[in-house]
Design a protein around this motif. Structure first.
Motif, mmCIF file in Angstrom:
data_model
loop_
_atom_site.group_PDB
_atom_site.id
_atom_site.type_symbol
_atom_site.label_atom_id
_atom_site.label_comp_id
_atom_site.label_asym_id
_atom_site.label_seq_id
_atom_site.Cartn_x
_atom_site.Cartn_y
_atom_site.Cartn_z
ATOM 1 N N TYR A 11 0.826 -1.204 0.000
ATOM 2 C CA TYR A 11 0.000 0.000 0.000
ATOM 3 C C TYR A 11 0.860 1.254 0.000
ATOM 4 O O TYR A 11 0.462 2.292 -0.553
ATOM 5 C CB TYR A 11 -0.956 -0.001 1.198
ATOM 6 N N PHE A 12 2.033 1.182 0.608
ATOM 7 C CA PHE A 12 2.978 2.307 0.564
ATOM 8 C C PHE A 12 3.323 2.635 -0.889
ATOM 9 O O PHE A 12 3.201 3.776 -1.332
ATOM 10 C CB PHE A 12 4.238 1.942 1.353
ATOM 11 N N PHE A 13 3.742 1.610 -1.636
ATOM 12 C CA PHE A 13 4.101 1.842 -3.040
ATOM 13 C C PHE A 13 2.882 2.233 -3.867
ATOM 14 O O PHE A 13 2.975 3.031 -4.803
ATOM 15 C CB PHE A 13 4.773 0.602 -3.625
ATOM 16 N N TYR A 14 1.768 1.651 -3.519
ATOM 17 C CA TYR A 14 0.513 1.955 -4.210
ATOM 18 C C TYR A 14 0.201 3.440 -4.124
ATOM 19 O O TYR A 14 -0.166 4.080 -5.119
ATOM 20 C CB TYR A 14 -0.577 1.109 -3.564
ATOM 21 N N TYR A 15 0.356 4.023 -2.929
ATOM 22 C CA TYR A 15 0.036 5.442 -2.781
ATOM 23 C C TYR A 15 1.151 6.340 -3.317
ATOM 24 O O TYR A 15 0.878 7.361 -3.949
ATOM 25 C CB TYR A 15 -0.253 5.777 -1.311
ATOM 26 N N VAL A 16 2.414 5.957 -3.058
ATOM 27 C CA VAL A 16 3.523 6.750 -3.592
ATOM 28 C C VAL A 16 3.430 6.831 -5.111
ATOM 29 O O VAL A 16 3.649 7.888 -5.717
ATOM 30 C CB VAL A 16 4.878 6.147 -3.158
ATOM 31 N N ASP A 17 3.068 5.708 -5.722
ATOM 32 C CA ASP A 17 2.919 5.670 -7.178
ATOM 33 C C ASP A 17 1.883 6.687 -7.650
ATOM 34 O O ASP A 17 2.077 7.393 -8.641
ATOM 35 C CB ASP A 17 2.522 4.248 -7.600
ATOM 36 N N LYS A 18 0.759 6.764 -6.908
ATOM 37 C CA LYS A 18 -0.304 7.676 -7.333
ATOM 38 C C LYS A 18 0.047 9.146 -7.089
ATOM 39 O O LYS A 18 -0.570 10.033 -7.683
ATOM 40 C CB LYS A 18 -1.610 7.318 -6.614
ATOM 41 N N THR A 19 1.021 9.419 -6.204
ATOM 42 C CA THR A 19 1.385 10.817 -5.930
ATOM 43 C C THR A 19 2.560 11.290 -6.785
ATOM 44 O O THR A 19 2.955 12.452 -6.682
ATOM 45 C CB THR A 19 1.740 11.013 -4.444
ATOM 46 N N THR A 20 3.112 10.409 -7.608
ATOM 47 C CA THR A 20 4.255 10.834 -8.427
ATOM 48 C C THR A 20 3.888 12.003 -9.338
ATOM 49 O O THR A 20 4.692 12.920 -9.534
ATOM 50 C CB THR A 20 4.780 9.664 -9.286
ATOM 51 N N LEU A 21 2.689 11.981 -9.892
ATOM 52 C CA LEU A 21 2.280 13.084 -10.770
ATOM 53 C C LEU A 21 2.169 14.382 -9.987
ATOM 54 O O LEU A 21 2.501 15.460 -10.495
ATOM 55 C CB LEU A 21 0.945 12.755 -11.451
ATOM 56 N N SER A 22 1.707 14.278 -8.736
ATOM 57 C CA SER A 22 1.575 15.463 -7.896
ATOM 58 C C SER A 22 2.942 16.119 -7.675
ATOM 59 O O SER A 22 3.079 17.342 -7.762
ATOM 60 C CB SER A 22 0.941 15.079 -6.553
ATOM 61 N N TYR A 23 3.977 15.296 -7.405
ATOM 62 C CA TYR A 23 5.314 15.854 -7.209
ATOM 63 C C TYR A 23 5.946 16.275 -8.534
ATOM 64 O O TYR A 23 6.698 17.244 -8.591
ATOM 65 C CB TYR A 23 6.206 14.848 -6.463
ATOM 66 N N ALA A 24 5.606 15.547 -9.606
ATOM 67 C CA ALA A 24 6.100 15.959 -10.924
ATOM 68 C C ALA A 24 5.591 17.351 -11.279
ATOM 69 O O ALA A 24 6.272 18.124 -11.964
ATOM 70 C CB ALA A 24 5.661 14.955 -11.983
ATOM 71 N N ALA A 25 4.393 17.694 -10.779
ATOM 72 C CA ALA A 25 3.810 19.013 -11.069
ATOM 73 C C ALA A 25 4.653 20.143 -10.504
ATOM 74 O O ALA A 25 4.800 21.190 -11.128
ATOM 75 C CB ALA A 25 2.388 19.079 -10.515
ATOM 76 N N ILE A 26 5.207 19.926 -9.295
ATOM 77 C CA ILE A 26 6.023 21.010 -8.717
ATOM 78 C C ILE A 26 7.480 20.918 -9.173
ATOM 79 O O ILE A 26 8.278 21.816 -8.878
ATOM 80 C CB ILE A 26 5.952 21.012 -7.171
ATOM 81 N N PHE A 27 7.821 19.832 -9.889
ATOM 82 C CA PHE A 27 9.174 19.684 -10.408
ATOM 83 C C PHE A 27 9.271 20.067 -11.886
ATOM 84 O O PHE A 27 10.298 19.821 -12.516
ATOM 85 C CB PHE A 27 9.675 18.242 -10.220
ATOM 86 N N GLY A 28 8.189 20.612 -12.469
ATOM 87 C CA GLY A 28 8.298 21.208 -13.788
ATOM 88 C C GLY A 28 7.730 20.434 -14.952
ATOM 89 O O GLY A 28 7.962 20.793 -16.106
ATOM 90 N N ILE A 29 6.924 19.389 -14.695
ATOM 91 C CA ILE A 29 6.386 18.611 -15.814
ATOM 92 C C ILE A 29 5.439 19.448 -16.676
ATOM 93 O O ILE A 29 5.381 19.282 -17.901
ATOM 94 C CB ILE A 29 5.682 17.321 -15.322
ATOM 95 N N LYS A 30 4.717 20.376 -16.044
ATOM 96 C CA LYS A 30 3.784 21.213 -16.808
ATOM 97 C C LYS A 30 4.532 22.047 -17.844
ATOM 98 O O LYS A 30 4.098 22.185 -18.992
ATOM 99 C CB LYS A 30 2.996 22.131 -15.875
ATOM 100 N N GLU A 31 5.654 22.603 -17.414
ATOM 101 C CA GLU A 31 6.423 23.468 -18.305
ATOM 102 C C GLU A 31 7.154 22.649 -19.378
ATOM 103 O O GLU A 31 7.154 23.011 -20.564
ATOM 104 C CB GLU A 31 7.440 24.278 -17.493
ATOM 105 N N ASP A 32 7.759 21.521 -18.959
ATOM 106 C CA ASP A 32 8.547 20.728 -19.901
ATOM 107 C C ASP A 32 7.684 20.107 -21.000
ATOM 108 O O ASP A 32 8.123 20.005 -22.158
ATOM 109 C CB ASP A 32 9.292 19.609 -19.164
ATOM 110 N N LEU A 33 6.480 19.688 -20.653
ATOM 111 C CA LEU A 33 5.592 19.068 -21.650
ATOM 112 C C LEU A 33 4.588 20.059 -22.219
ATOM 113 O O LEU A 33 3.708 19.678 -22.994
ATOM 114 C CB LEU A 33 4.859 17.868 -21.037
ATOM 115 N N HIS A 34 4.701 21.330 -21.806
ATOM 116 C CA HIS A 34 3.830 22.395 -22.318
ATOM 117 C C HIS A 34 2.349 22.039 -22.154
ATOM 118 O O HIS A 34 1.548 22.132 -23.095
ATOM 119 C CB HIS A 34 4.139 22.681 -23.802
ATOM 120 N N LEU A 35 2.010 21.588 -20.946
ATOM 121 C CA LEU A 35 0.627 21.208 -20.670
ATOM 122 C C LEU A 35 -0.259 22.439 -20.661
ATOM 123 O O LEU A 35 0.054 23.453 -20.011
ATOM 124 C CB LEU A 35 0.532 20.477 -19.323
ATOM 125 N N GLN A 36 -1.381 22.365 -21.335
ATOM 126 C CA GLN A 36 -2.278 23.500 -21.490
ATOM 127 C C GLN A 36 -3.562 23.293 -20.673
ATOM 128 O O GLN A 36 -4.058 22.174 -20.538
ATOM 129 C CB GLN A 36 -2.659 23.685 -22.963
#
Length: 518
Positions: free
Chosen positions: A72-97
């Motif tokens: 369950y630890f990995f299950y939840y960490v896996d689901k939060t990766t996108l949340s942390y990717a958001a503050i690490f610049g994925i929106k800018e790098d992939l030009h998400l609109q």
């Protein structure tokens, strides 16, 4: 046996033939021999030594709960990766609109939605521990693949596939809990592995903070996917070796301990594991009003959870914290989730029997107060609004105990698999919808998102009282049925009759000895 609703015309002519019941349910001769021996040595509950059973229960805890918890630890960490990717610049790098980030949060659950029921049926036909392990390995592999993505479209496809492979996780954890633990033991055991959800929140914060320190050739969000994915695949391999497929195949237990493990499940009256899909049980599940109440519960609990999983970092960052500070502030959020779940388990343990729904309702109060406080607090009350946001995690304790209502109140292996799948089907729908309540134009307060949390929490609060009324009403119906069957001589009170209904693959509606807990 003529499978009919016990409330109408019950056929119990073979309920006293335990041997026939076991032959119908167990495909393996070795399993059949072990069940037969267990019932010969322990013909009734009084024949089980309480101290020996207590020692056995603690041994099961040490053997099963850490494995499910780490999952369950990995299950939840896996689901939060996108949340942390958001503050690490994925929106800018992939030009998400515009709403593309919200879509990335939601499409994960489309794969889950489509594959949840078929995946449950596949697990019934296969060794469940191996099936779960293979799915964990594959979702980790897909997470690593997201490291290399360079476009929104490719990331959408990978996240849909990831959601499909994660669809089996929660139903599998519930299956293993009902397989090894009696009904009265299940709430605290579900709490034990579900608490790793909070450890996952805190661990995700630590992992995110550590990844934020990496100064390599890749963007930080790519390292997030790569490292977490590698950890998940490694754990999938370990779980394949360590998690048992059934009570008869659990390693590290003596033959005598396995016999007691089997016999002590008599009191639950929820049937035994069967590899055969019983389609009449699936039909019964689909026409049972309780199934759809569970689906509604899954939906209203997922609207808050889906939003918080993907937007908690953005909400905290919007309160004035920098990127690494935001990652660190995910740690107390996770610790509080563990505390809430622990408090819920303790409260349920010490309350009188049949207090589960009351404990669930009580733990909804802090989360409703926190959401209301967050909405009403002045925009510059950063600390106060952060505390209110942390308070919203108390609903996790309610949901954990609610899951035990599913495992404890559903009899018949196929029916239990379908009902477990349907509650997570509802959860998928809620998780798909929830990110769209967090509108970019309302950042950083996200009034509509926090408002959706409050509204669904209120619905969930009242739904617990609906469950309480429904199960009490069902028990009164059951008692009338039992009285009529005893008067006609069709139902006895001896241990052989209890063994037949306990170790036959009967649904909760079919089994006249079944008593709902609430």
């Amino acid at each position: 046996m003529d499978h009919k609703d016990a409330s109408s015309n019950v056929e119990l002519s073979d309920c006293t033939h335990v041997e026939q019941a076991l032959n119908q349910c167990l495909a393996s001769d070795a399993d059949l021999d072990m069940y037969r021996e267990a019932l010969e040595q322990y013909p009734n509950d009084d024949s089980i030594d309480k101290e020996a059973e207590k020692h056995l229960r603690h041994k099961i805890d040490r053997r099963i709960l850490p494995l499910l918890g780490i999952c369950y630890f990995f299950y939840y960490v896996d689901k939060t990766t996108l949340s942390y990717a958001a503050i690490f610049g994925i929106k800018e790098d992939l030009h998400l609109q515009a709403t593309e980030y919200s879509w990335l949060s939601s499409v994960f659950y489309f794969g889950w939605l489509v594959w949840s029921i078929p995946s449950n049926l596949i697990m019934q036909r296969t060794p469940p521990a191996w099936y779960l392990s293979i799915n964990i390995f594959l979702w980790g592999a897909l997470l690593m693949c997201q490291t290399a993505t360079g476009s929104f479209t490719v990331l959408v496809v990978l996240r849909v596939l990831s959601g499909a492979f994660e669809a089996i996780a929660d139903p599998a954890f519930m299956l293993f809990t009902s397989m090894f633990y009696k009904r009265e033991e299940q709430p605290s055991r579900i709490a034990a592995w579900y608490a790793w959800n909070g450890i996952g929140v805190a661990g995700g914060g630590l992992i995110g903070y550590g990844i934020g320190q990496i100064r390599g050739s890749l963007s930080s969000w790519r390292y997030e996917f790569l490292i977490v994915g590698a950890l998940c695949t490694s754990w999938g391999i370990a779980l394949f070796i360590l998690l048992p497929n059934s009570p008869t195949k659990i390693r590290g237990f003596t033959h005598q301990e396995k016999l007691m493990l089997i016999a002590r499940m008599r009191s639950s009256q929820t049937g035994i594991q069967s590899n055969k899909v019983e389609w009449y049980q699936i039909r019964e599940a689909l026409v049972d009003y309780k199934t759809w109440l569970f689906m509604l519960m899954g939906f209203v609990s997922a609207v808050p959870n889906g939003g918080i999983s993907n937007f908690s970092t953005l909400v905290i960052q919007g309160l004035g914290f920098d990127t690494l500070g935001t990652a660190l502030l995910g740690i107390p959020q996770g610790v509080l989730v563990v505390i809430w779940i622990g408090l819920g388990a303790v409260a349920n343990h010490y309350m009188p029997p049949n207090s589960r729904t009351l404990v669930c309702a009580a733990f909804m109060i802090p989360t409703m107060a926190g959401a209301l406080g967050f909405l009403l607090a002045p925009p510059d009350a950063y600390v106060g609004r952060l505390i209110c946001f942390y308070l919203t995690g108390s609903y996790q304790a309610s949901f954990v105990i609610c899951l035990s209502l599913v495992t404890s109140n559903t009899g018949g292996h196929s029916k239990r698999m379908i009902v477990s799948g349907i509650i997570w089907f509802g959860s998928c729908v809620g998780s798909i919808a929830s990110p769209f309540f967090y509108k970019t134009s309302q950042a950083p307060s996200y009034q509509l998102g926090i408002g959706s949390l409050l509204v669904t929490n209120v619905i969930e609060f009242f739904l617990f009282f609906v469950f309480r009324f429904a199960f009490k009403w069902e028990n009164r119906r059951k008692e009338k049925i039992r009285s009529a069957l005893r008067e006609s001589g069709s139902l006895g009170d001896d241990s052989e009759a209890l063994n037949a209904t306990a170790f036959q693959n009967l649904t909760d509606k079919e089994n006249p000895n079944f008593v709902y807990c609430y």
